[in-house]
Design an enzyme around this catalytic site. Structure first.
Site, mmCIF file in Angstrom:
data_model
loop_
_atom_site.group_PDB
_atom_site.id
_atom_site.type_symbol
_atom_site.label_atom_id
_atom_site.label_comp_id
_atom_site.label_asym_id
_atom_site.label_seq_id
_atom_site.Cartn_x
_atom_site.Cartn_y
_atom_site.Cartn_z
ATOM 1 N N ASP A 166 -4.252 -2.049 -2.027
ATOM 2 C CA ASP A 166 -3.935 -2.251 -3.783
ATOM 3 C C ASP A 166 -4.545 -1.221 -4.515
ATOM 4 O O ASP A 166 -4.940 -0.127 -4.020
ATOM 5 C CB ASP A 166 -4.751 -3.375 -4.100
ATOM 6 C CG ASP A 166 -6.286 -3.463 -3.859
ATOM 7 O OD1 ASP A 166 -6.933 -2.927 -2.675
ATOM 8 O OD2 ASP A 166 -7.071 -3.918 -4.616
ATOM 9 N N HIS A 471 -1.742 -2.179 5.839
ATOM 10 C CA HIS A 471 -1.503 -2.895 4.577
ATOM 11 C C HIS A 471 -1.681 -1.903 3.471
ATOM 12 O O HIS A 471 -2.691 -1.574 3.141
ATOM 13 C CB HIS A 471 -2.460 -3.894 4.455
ATOM 14 C CG HIS A 471 -2.009 -4.952 3.162
ATOM 15 N ND1 HIS A 471 -0.793 -5.649 3.156
ATOM 16 C CD2 HIS A 471 -2.692 -4.735 2.068
ATOM 17 C CE1 HIS A 471 -0.998 -6.184 1.802
ATOM 18 N NE2 HIS A 471 -2.060 -5.743 1.385
ATOM 19 N N ASP A 519 -1.012 -5.265 14.177
ATOM 20 C CA ASP A 519 -0.612 -4.313 13.342
ATOM 21 C C ASP A 519 0.856 -4.571 12.457
ATOM 22 O O ASP A 519 1.854 -4.153 12.878
ATOM 23 C CB ASP A 519 -0.158 -3.105 14.579
ATOM 24 C CG ASP A 519 0.256 -1.942 13.846
ATOM 25 O OD1 ASP A 519 -0.346 -1.652 12.571
ATOM 26 O OD2 ASP A 519 0.837 -0.828 14.456
ATOM 27 N N GLU A 528 -5.686 -3.742 6.846
ATOM 28 C CA GLU A 528 -5.739 -2.986 5.579
ATOM 29 C C GLU A 528 -6.588 -1.755 5.949
ATOM 30 O O GLU A 528 -7.094 -1.339 6.976
ATOM 31 C CB GLU A 528 -6.348 -3.681 4.527
ATOM 32 C CG GLU A 528 -6.210 -3.374 3.204
ATOM 33 C CD GLU A 528 -6.129 -3.938 1.792
ATOM 34 O OE1 GLU A 528 -6.392 -5.134 2.166
ATOM 35 O OE2 GLU A 528 -6.170 -3.564 0.792
HETATM 36 O O1 9MR Z 1 -13.660 -5.352 2.458
HETATM 37 C C1 9MR Z 1 -13.990 -6.607 1.693
HETATM 38 C C2 9MR Z 1 -14.577 -7.481 2.708
HETATM 39 O O2 9MR Z 1 -15.847 -7.045 2.856
HETATM 40 C C3 9MR Z 1 -14.368 -8.907 1.736
HETATM 41 O O3 9MR Z 1 -14.793 -9.888 3.050
HETATM 42 C C4 9MR Z 1 -12.886 -8.958 1.380
HETATM 43 C C5 9MR Z 1 -12.926 -10.293 1.065
HETATM 44 O O4 9MR Z 1 -13.219 -10.395 -0.344
HETATM 45 O O5 9MR Z 1 -12.594 -7.873 0.730
HETATM 46 C C6 9MR Z 1 -12.430 -6.756 1.353
HETATM 47 O O6 9MR Z 1 -12.097 -5.856 0.353
HETATM 48 C C7 9MR Z 1 -10.771 -5.871 -0.109
HETATM 49 C C8 9MR Z 1 -11.120 -6.013 -1.602
HETATM 50 O O7 9MR Z 1 -11.282 -7.273 -1.945
HETATM 51 C C9 9MR Z 1 -9.709 -5.685 -2.459
HETATM 52 N N1 9MR Z 1 -9.001 -4.346 -1.648
HETATM 53 C C10 9MR Z 1 -8.770 -4.497 -0.531
HETATM 54 C C11 9MR Z 1 -10.145 -4.718 0.374
HETATM 55 C C12 9MR Z 1 -9.942 -4.273 1.720
HETATM 56 O O8 9MR Z 1 -9.072 -5.327 2.303
#
Ligand code: 9MR
Length: 548
Positions: A166, A471, A519, A528
């Protein structure tokens, strides 16, 4: 349907260091040892031996054997064969990790915001105009208003790195990622990067980290408090080039955690950049001290679990952030008053953007010259004790992974948990010089690069069976062939028991923890990329590249 997992002989698909451990895992129901053969490029057996029957691997449910060819040290390209089954090819070479180390760092330039990504550094396929630089249709990050009710001013928060797939920019994990690049520099030195600032007196890796540090400092208010995050007002779809994002950008409230992250990263910046840029180093210390004081005045401003338009990075316990910041400030200044506020150390729960308590010990380890002999010994003993538990966890698993969750659940970003656990093993090696810790750190890379329950390399472009559909809004080849695949050296989040996205839910229901990965670009919970995960990969590969 049933997934094709390829050969049951699982290896590090990149390879093994001549002077490092060389082990493989074989999925086989048999309870008697089998013969393994190390095949050279001509298909001749360069070495043979017998497998060890391991039994059931808890996190995958697989019944496995292991093979150990550590004693074989000749360079070349090989495959490992057991009966009719042959592994993916791999190298034995001391220069295994040089390119991966640089690619893992190139990830950060690729994901910079507010600056054009130039073909001369990344190649034509990956070049793009500056994102969120205030050029339509972007609304830009140069003059960002607060989310309703959060504040009545606007801020220039340009630059930094996009978080992940994102276009959000979040202080807590951004600071951790910048910290980890600086720490990689302290551990393993510089490496030449293809970035606009390359060359000169500043190490390239510190130039890259500075791109984020500059953004982190912009997120700080004059009173010292730091905004938690800045992102789109609503979630955007995929694919979407950064410069094409039309969404309004919003600044979210200040938080104690974000403020303490700037205190910690700012203190580290001060100590390490001093030799290269005194003015910047001084700015970092000033920001760190201001943040430290502001956090004490506002010790309980927590970021909520709200996730409209961006991730939450919510956290309601900040005693660990206080402790980490105190340790970094002590390391930077030598003032004992900071040391008195260090209340945490490493535990087997390790560290993450949310749990930063263990980072206090890592900060002290880098400044152990400031500690007395007794404190220094205690620190080494503490790190070694935690590392011993990780080694036991690694050995307790058929696919040698130092990360073994106490609750049996693989977390979101489990690949980074593996890499950061390996980092602790590497620190234990630094502090004790006991070879078992170096071995464990290197063996952890085997897991990430293919010696696992899915025969999967979690790093783009490295290994025959590497993920390539992570992602990401711009690296979205799976959705639009005109867009590139993820750049080489990008670490996927990896298996995640939580299955928080629809693609994971449709495809992975009932999965064993170590198999909860797909994947597919739609699986943001398992596939991601993220700055704080790639910083872990960059750290570990820098270590592996320099420990040979
Ligand atoms: O890395 C983050 C993980 O520890 C959390 O459990 C999750 C849900 O809140 O979010 C992950 O971080 C994401 C972030 O919220 C938005 N950008 C992408 C991040 C990686 O997936």
């Amino acid at each position: 349907g049933v997934r094709d997992l390829g050969s049951p002989v699982r290896v590090n698909q990149v390879g093994y260091l001549p002077g490092g451990p060389k082990r493989a895992t074989i999925v086989t129901p048999g309870t008697r040892p089998l013969t393994w053969r190390l095949l050279d490029a001509a298909g001749r057996a360069a070495a043979t031996g017998t497998t060890r029957v391991f039994g059931a691997d808890a996190m995958s449910g697989d019944h496995v054997h292991t093979a150990d060819f550590t004693r074989y040290r000749a360079r070349g390209t090989f495959r490992l064969a057991v009966g009719e089954d042959v592994s993916e090819p791999f190298e034995i070479s001391e220069s295994l990790y040089g390119r991966l180390r640089r690619d893992a760092l190139a990830y950060f330039y690729h994901n910079r915001s507010g600056i054009p990504i130039e073909a001369k550094h990344v190649g034509a396929a990956y070049a793009r105009p500056a994102g969120h630089a205030g050029v339509a249709p972007n609304q830009g990050d140069l003059d960002v208003p607060c989310a309703p009710g959060a504040c009545d001013y606007r801020m220039d928060v340009r630059g930094g790195w996009y978080d992940a797939g994102d276009h959000g920019k979040y202080v807590v994990n951004g600071a951790l990622a910048a910290w980890q690049l600086i720490d990689a520099y302290e551990q393993a030195g510089d490496v030449r990067l293809a970035i606009p600032e390359a060359g000169g007196t500043m190490p390239d890796i510190l130039d890259e980290a500075k791109w984020e540090l500059d953004f982190l400092l912009r997120m700080q208010r004059p009173d010292g408090m730091v905004h938690h995050k800045i992102h789109d007002a609503a979630w955007t779809g995929l694919p979407l080039r950064p410069e094409a994002d039309p969404q309004a950008r919003r600044l979210f409230p200040v938080s104690t955690a974000a403020t303490l992250n700037v205190a910690a990263a700012g203190a580290r910046c001060h100590r390490v950049y001093r030799r290269f840029d005194r003015a910047f180093s001084a700015r970092c210390l000033e920001a760190a001290k201001k943040a430290w004081a502001a956090a004490h005045r506002n010790p309980a401003l927590y970021a909520p679990a709200e996730s409209v338009g961006g991730g939450p990075y919510d956290d309601t316990k900040v005693s660990d952030e206080f402790s980490w910041a105190a340790a970094e400030l002590f390391a930077a200044t030598g003032r004992r008053s900071y040391l008195e506020e260090v209340t945490t150390g490493l535990t087997t729960a390790n560290f993450s953007w949310k749990e930063t308590g263990g980072l206090a010990d890592l900060a002290l380890a880098r400044a152990r010259g400031r500690l007395g002999p007794v404190s220094r010994l205690r620190l080494a003993a503490r790190v070694a004790e935690v590392a011993d538990a990780h080694l036991a966890d690694l050995r307790a698993q058929g696919y040698a992974n130092p990360f073994l969750p106490a609750d049996g659940m693989y977390v979101w970003g489990s690949s980074s948990a593996t890499a950061n656990t390996a980092l602790v093993l590497a620190y234990a090696h630094e502090l004790t010089r006991l070879p078992k810790y170096r071995e464990g750190a290197l063996e952890s890379l085997d897991y990430l690069l293919g010696r696992n329950a899915l025969n999967q390399s979690y790093v783009t472009g490295y290994g025959e069976r590497a993920g390539k559909n992570q992602h990401h809004r711009f690296w979205a080849h799976q959705l639009d062939p005109a867009l590139p695949y993820p750049a080489p050296g990008s670490l996927a989040g990896g298996p995640n028991s939580g299955l928080q996205d629809p693609v994971a839910q449709r495809n992975l229901r009932g999965c064993a923890p170590a198999k909860c990965y797909i994947d597919d670009i739609g699986s943001y919970a398992t596939n991601e990329v993220a700055v704080n995960w790639n910083s872990a990969l960059a750290w570990l590969t820098a270590y592996a590249d320099t420990t040979a």
